[in-house]
Design a protein around this motif. Structure first.
Motif, mmCIF file in Angstrom:
data_model
loop_
_atom_site.group_PDB
_atom_site.id
_atom_site.type_symbol
_atom_site.label_atom_id
_atom_site.label_comp_id
_atom_site.label_asym_id
_atom_site.label_seq_id
_atom_site.Cartn_x
_atom_site.Cartn_y
_atom_site.Cartn_z
ATOM 1 N N PRO A 19 79.064 18.300 45.506
ATOM 2 C CA PRO A 19 78.433 19.181 46.477
ATOM 3 C C PRO A 19 78.453 20.545 46.151
ATOM 4 C CG PRO A 19 80.240 17.712 47.758
ATOM 5 C CD PRO A 19 80.331 17.326 46.347
ATOM 6 N N ARG A 20 77.541 21.394 46.316
ATOM 7 C CA ARG A 20 77.541 22.663 45.692
ATOM 8 C C ARG A 20 78.346 23.528 46.906
ATOM 9 N NH1 ARG A 20 72.870 23.816 42.121
ATOM 10 N NH2 ARG A 20 72.789 21.795 40.904
ATOM 11 N N GLN A 21 79.059 24.499 46.684
ATOM 12 C CA GLN A 21 79.980 25.252 47.484
ATOM 13 C C GLN A 21 79.119 26.461 47.922
ATOM 14 O OE1 GLN A 21 83.313 24.461 48.548
ATOM 15 N NE2 GLN A 21 82.501 25.638 50.090
ATOM 16 N N GLN A 22 79.199 26.730 49.406
ATOM 17 C CA GLN A 22 78.618 27.884 49.802
ATOM 18 C C GLN A 22 79.692 28.304 51.013
ATOM 19 O OE1 GLN A 22 74.672 26.768 51.302
ATOM 20 N NE2 GLN A 22 74.038 28.223 49.873
ATOM 21 N N TRP A 50 67.417 26.952 62.553
ATOM 22 C CA TRP A 50 68.599 27.830 63.222
ATOM 23 C C TRP A 50 69.770 27.545 62.211
ATOM 24 C CZ3 TRP A 50 67.293 32.000 65.592
ATOM 25 C CH2 TRP A 50 66.257 32.092 66.657
ATOM 26 N N VAL A 51 70.018 28.437 61.593
ATOM 27 C CA VAL A 51 71.293 28.667 60.776
ATOM 28 C C VAL A 51 72.267 29.647 60.933
ATOM 29 C CG1 VAL A 51 70.090 27.387 58.882
ATOM 30 C CG2 VAL A 51 70.499 29.903 59.026
ATOM 31 N N ILE A 52 73.499 29.815 60.484
ATOM 32 C CA ILE A 52 74.212 30.946 60.119
ATOM 33 C C ILE A 52 74.399 31.534 58.878
ATOM 34 C CG2 ILE A 52 75.986 30.188 62.141
ATOM 35 C CD1 ILE A 52 77.893 29.257 60.193
ATOM 36 N N PRO A 53 74.635 32.777 58.493
ATOM 37 C CA PRO A 53 74.664 33.413 57.484
ATOM 38 C C PRO A 53 75.479 32.983 56.614
ATOM 39 C CG PRO A 53 74.962 35.149 58.996
ATOM 40 C CD PRO A 53 75.062 33.787 59.892
ATOM 41 N N LYS A 54 74.853 32.415 55.210
ATOM 42 C CA LYS A 54 75.779 31.790 54.103
ATOM 43 C C LYS A 54 75.006 32.166 52.978
ATOM 44 C CE LYS A 54 73.229 27.481 54.904
ATOM 45 N NZ LYS A 54 72.286 28.014 55.904
ATOM 46 N N GLY A 55 75.930 32.156 51.860
ATOM 47 C CA GLY A 55 75.499 32.247 50.458
ATOM 48 C C GLY A 55 76.294 31.513 49.425
ATOM 49 N N TRP A 56 75.966 31.603 48.090
ATOM 50 C CA TRP A 56 76.776 31.097 46.852
ATOM 51 C C TRP A 56 77.954 32.049 46.631
ATOM 52 C CZ3 TRP A 56 75.042 26.514 46.275
ATOM 53 C CH2 TRP A 56 73.425 26.167 46.518
ATOM 54 N N PRO A 57 78.995 31.413 46.037
ATOM 55 C CA PRO A 57 80.015 32.091 45.439
ATOM 56 C C PRO A 57 79.673 33.418 44.775
ATOM 57 C CG PRO A 57 80.580 29.967 45.160
ATOM 58 C CD PRO A 57 78.931 30.062 45.731
ATOM 59 N N VAL A 105 79.682 23.784 53.011
ATOM 60 C CA VAL A 105 79.756 25.389 53.437
ATOM 61 C C VAL A 105 81.246 25.508 54.322
ATOM 62 C CG1 VAL A 105 78.562 26.926 54.758
ATOM 63 C CG2 VAL A 105 77.529 25.187 53.789
ATOM 64 N N GLN A 106 81.855 26.450 53.757
ATOM 65 C CA GLN A 106 83.092 26.828 54.481
ATOM 66 C C GLN A 106 82.871 27.974 55.368
ATOM 67 O OE1 GLN A 106 86.012 27.917 51.391
ATOM 68 N NE2 GLN A 106 86.601 25.793 51.048
ATOM 69 N N VAL A 107 83.241 27.947 56.753
ATOM 70 C CA VAL A 107 82.987 28.819 57.599
ATOM 71 C C VAL A 107 83.943 29.866 58.012
ATOM 72 C CG1 VAL A 107 81.937 29.232 60.008
ATOM 73 C CG2 VAL A 107 81.242 27.271 58.494
ATOM 74 N N TYR A 108 83.654 31.107 58.098
ATOM 75 C CA TYR A 108 84.891 32.411 58.475
ATOM 76 C C TYR A 108 84.233 32.839 59.614
ATOM 77 C CZ TYR A 108 86.607 31.052 53.822
ATOM 78 O OH TYR A 108 87.217 30.278 52.902
ATOM 79 N N ALA A 109 85.271 32.923 60.533
ATOM 80 C CA ALA A 109 84.872 33.726 62.004
ATOM 81 C C ALA A 109 84.771 35.202 61.443
ATOM 82 C CB ALA A 109 85.729 33.525 62.868
ATOM 83 N N LEU A 110 83.731 35.971 62.098
ATOM 84 C CA LEU A 110 83.644 37.482 61.733
ATOM 85 C C LEU A 110 83.312 38.121 63.174
ATOM 86 C CD1 LEU A 110 81.624 39.203 58.815
ATOM 87 C CD2 LEU A 110 81.221 39.896 61.228
ATOM 88 N N GLU A 111 84.220 38.905 63.515
ATOM 89 C CA GLU A 111 83.829 39.758 64.930
ATOM 90 C C GLU A 111 82.922 40.667 64.425
ATOM 91 O OE1 GLU A 111 85.971 41.326 68.867
ATOM 92 O OE2 GLU A 111 87.218 40.936 66.865
ATOM 93 N N ALA A 112 81.843 40.729 65.140
ATOM 94 C CA ALA A 112 80.756 41.942 64.948
ATOM 95 C C ALA A 112 81.158 43.069 65.357
ATOM 96 C CB ALA A 112 79.379 41.435 65.510
ATOM 97 N N ALA A 113 81.282 44.168 64.652
ATOM 98 C CA ALA A 113 81.337 45.706 65.261
ATOM 99 C C ALA A 113 80.317 46.543 65.354
ATOM 100 C CB ALA A 113 82.508 46.257 64.248
#
Length: 170
Positions: A19-22, A50-57, A105-113
């Protein structure tokens, strides 16, 4: 095993790719007045799903830094990103050459400011703040649905802990 069967197995293994990592950001905010949790969804540029923001290393950036950068480039969201993953999911991505590859895809929580008025992909995607339940309904990937459900539970616990206890007056 016959020679032909062995060759067939070897050929299959040769064409099976890892698998390709994002890396992705699950952007969220808590409404001040109502204490409601909202998460950000956006549409993909190619399919409109519908997706969440993601990208390549990216060289020189950690996985969570990539997730935060993608949140800004794709949706204009800046905030505080956690350095530990909250989950991962897989999906099939069709590359420009037509080849389909599995992406993990590894997911990280981001609290929007803040949300910028101008950002790299403005106008290329629709964005919407929705509840975790609504987000789970809209996305195609079952593992991502589960991440939204678990995140909702985790945030409900955190929000309950942060509410000051009411002490009855005597």
């Amino acid at each position: 095993m016959t020679l032909l069967a062995r060759l067939a197995t070897d050929v299959q293994l040769m064409f099976r790719r890892p698998p390709r990592q994002q890396y992705a950001a699950l952007c969220y905010r808590v409404k001040k007045k109502t204490n409601e949790l909202e998460v950000l969804l956006l549409t993909s540029r190619e399919t409109g799903r519908w997706v969440i923001p993601k990208g390549w290393p990216m060289d020189g950036r950690t996985a969570y830094e990539v997730a935060a950068r993608e949140a800004f480039e794709e949706a204009g969201v800046r905030g505080t990103v956690e350095d530990q993953t909250i989950g991962c999911y897989s999906y099939p991505k069709v590359l420009k050459n037509g080849l389909s590859v599995t992406c993990k895809v590894q997911v990280y929580a981001l609290e929007a400011a803040t949300i910028a008025k101008n950002f790299k992909e403005k106008g290329e995607r629709k964005t919407e703040w929705v509840s975790c339940d609504e987000a789970a309904k809209r996305v195609n990937e079952p593992e991502l649905r589960e991440i939204f459900r678990l995140f909702k539970r985790r945030m409900a616990e955190q929000l309950a802990e942060s509410v000051p206890r009411q002490i009855p007056a005597e």
